[in-house]
Design a protein around this motif. Structure first.
Motif, short mmCIF file in Angstrom:
data_model
loop_
_atom_site.label_atom_id
_atom_site.label_comp_id
_atom_site.label_asym_id
_atom_site.label_seq_id
_atom_site.Cartn_x
_atom_site.Cartn_y
_atom_site.Cartn_z
N GLY A 146 28.02 41.13 -21.48
CA GLY A 146 29.39 40.76 -21.50
C GLY A 146 30.09 40.25 -22.87
O GLY A 146 29.50 39.94 -23.70
N THR A 178 34.17 43.64 -26.96
CA THR A 178 34.49 44.77 -25.76
C THR A 178 34.16 46.26 -26.18
O THR A 178 33.63 47.05 -25.45
N ALA A 181 30.65 46.84 -25.93
CA ALA A 181 30.29 47.02 -24.55
C ALA A 181 30.41 48.40 -24.17
O ALA A 181 29.53 48.93 -23.18
N SER A 185 27.88 50.99 -22.79
CA SER A 185 28.07 51.75 -21.81
C SER A 185 27.82 53.13 -21.66
O SER A 185 27.41 53.69 -20.73
N VAL A 198 28.26 44.62 -16.18
CA VAL A 198 28.60 43.84 -17.51
C VAL A 198 28.10 42.40 -17.10
O VAL A 198 28.58 41.48 -16.26
N ASP A 200 27.83 38.60 -17.91
CA ASP A 200 28.44 37.57 -19.00
C ASP A 200 28.31 36.28 -18.46
O ASP A 200 29.27 35.73 -17.64
N SER A 233 30.80 49.66 -11.56
CA SER A 233 30.82 48.80 -12.45
C SER A 233 30.63 47.51 -11.51
O SER A 233 30.87 47.19 -10.69
#
Length: 462
Positions: A146, A178, A181, A185, A198, A200, A233
């Motif tokens: 994350g 981000t 990520a 992804s 994700v 985190d 997700s």
């Protein structure tokens, strides 16, 4: 149109949960990261660096635990390693981050990972192989680090000071992580992953105000990106994230996954308001590692009964361990968990007269806190070597311990040891990680700033 409930495959069942449909039973997802290696006799560092050993171990997870979904790799240091963090490797846990390249600079990186970087080739090859081998009947999870936890890997404990001292820099750093990520992804989706989780852990260590100020917009964009790619997700957080559950829901993931620090019934009342699936939360150590098979079966049955009393069809729930299972979890405990989910009525008969053993609190003795020569910091962690939130809590304590050299004492208690579980219960510690000062909980599931911890210790010194 909804699926015919009686015709759902295992993979289809998990997808139904993530589409928020009623289900004939609750899906089962064992988070077997390094534990997968234990099934084939491979150490954690072997299974996370050798593609053939990783695939062999994952196939054994699929065979023994018959999951509806499973992760391919559970390692929150993959992106950090690519971006310049040095790692410390262990035989029975994932690696931990040892260095933070942005610790002494306010630089904003721009480099994004390429498919050929670090261990990504190994991970992507394993994903493609698992898709071919089990992807027709098992939903596969790709786990990305994350944005907040990745930023902390790069910045270190300074990130908690940045919220006050350098807020615009922190926003820029989160925007960058981000983008990382999203890039990773996309690679995982191209390799055939069905769900992007994700992960985190550090989200549990900040306030709702800070979550909304620094994270909400980026997480919302990340989950929207995954949805636009046609995948599901999951927002995976460890620690006591109770205070942030609603703010997490407002970022619109398909699922929120939590650990044993969260009251599942209370959390589900919130996630149901947003029609988001809740996932969790079998306790990792007290139940899965140190408990019996019956303990694990009973925990699952109690969870199901609390969530869906009577003949209510299950909806918006996936049962999983609270996080990555410890390496040495007994196979029988995991199998018992699976059986309780798949055959609850049979499992009820097996635990009908079962009473869990009491924790022997007399095996630990506590200091005489009133007679200490100097303040004592006690840091309770799941395992600072494998739990990022625990690691950063310990780092915060260690930093202050060094700064106040000679003025305070410090000790860490990892609850991967049975005697420390007893100590945790004896001292009334409810959540991990926590910092106690002279036997009193001062910081529970929220990492203090340097100033806050020093002030708390100076108060104790008086």
């Amino acid at each position: 149109m909804k699926n015919n409930l009686s015709n759902l495959s295992k993979k289809g069942l998990l997808f139904a949960a993530l589409r928020h449909e009623e289900m004939p039973r609750i899906p089962w997802v064992p988070f077997a990261g390094v534990h997968a290696g234990s099934l084939k006799g491979y150490k954690a560092d072997q299974v996370l660096t050798d593609k053939e050993k990783l695939i062999e171990s994952l196939l054994e997870v699929n065979h023994q635990y018959d999951p509806d979904g499973q992760p391919v790799v559970f390692d929150l240091q993959i992106e950090a390693e690519i971006l310049g963090c040095d790692l410390v490797w262990a035989e029975n846990a994932p690696p931990s981050v040892a260095t933070h390249p942005l610790a002494s600079t306010l630089e904003l990186p721009t480099r994004l990972p390429e498919k050929t970087d670090g261990r990504l080739p190994l991970v992507l090859d394993a994903m493609a192989s698992m898709k071919t081998e089990v992807g027709s009947h098992t939903a596969l999870y790709g786990l990305v680090t994350g944005p907040f936890t990745l930023a902390s890997h790069l910045r270190g404990t300074e990130i908690f000071m940045d919220m006050f001292d350098h807020p615009e820099y922190l926003r820029g750093l989160i925007a960058y992580t981000t983008r990382v990520a999203k890039r990773v992804s996309e690679y995982y989706l191209d390799a055939g992953m069905d769900i992007i989780a994700v992960v985190d852990p550090l989200v549990s260590q900040i306030s709702p105000k800070h979550f909304r100020n620094f994270l909400s917009e980026d997480f919302t964009g990340l989950f929207s990106f995954i949805r636009e790619k046609g995948a599901f997700s999951s927002f995976f957080v460890c620690g006591d994230a109770t205070k942030n559950v609603e703010a997490m829901c407002q970022t619109a993931p398909d699922c929120i996954a939590v650990d044993e620090n969260i009251d599942m019934l209370a959390a589900k009342q919130i996630t149901d308001q947003y029609d988001i699936t809740l996932e969790g939360n079998i306790p990792l150590t007290t139940c899965m590692l140190f408990g019996t098979q019956q303990d694990n079966m009973k925990y699952v049955l109690d969870l199901i009964d609390a969530m869906f009393p009577g003949d209510v069809l299950p909806k918006n729930l996936i049962i999983s361990p609270g996080c990555d299972m410890p390496y040495d979890v007994p196979v029988d405990n995991v199998v018992g968990t699976m059986q309780a989910i798949r055959e609850p009525e049979t499992a009820r008969l097996m635990v009908a007269n079962y009473q869990s053993g009491e924790i022997d609190l007399d095996q630990v003795s506590l200091p005489n806190y009133e007679q200490l020569a100097k303040p004592l910091m006690e840091v309770f962690t799941l395992d600072s070597a494998s739990c990022p939130a625990c690691g950063y809590m310990l780092n915060a304590a260690t930093r202050v311990f060094t700064e106040l050299a000679g003025s305070v004492d410090m000790v860490e208690y990892k609850i991967t040891e049975p005697k420390n579980v007893a100590r945790m219960h004896k001292m009334g510690v409810k959540n991990l990680p926590s910092i106690l000062i002279n036997g009193q909980v001062k910081f529970s599931s929220i990492i203090p700033s340097n100033r806050e911890l020093i002030d708390a210790l100076k108060e104790a010194i008086k």
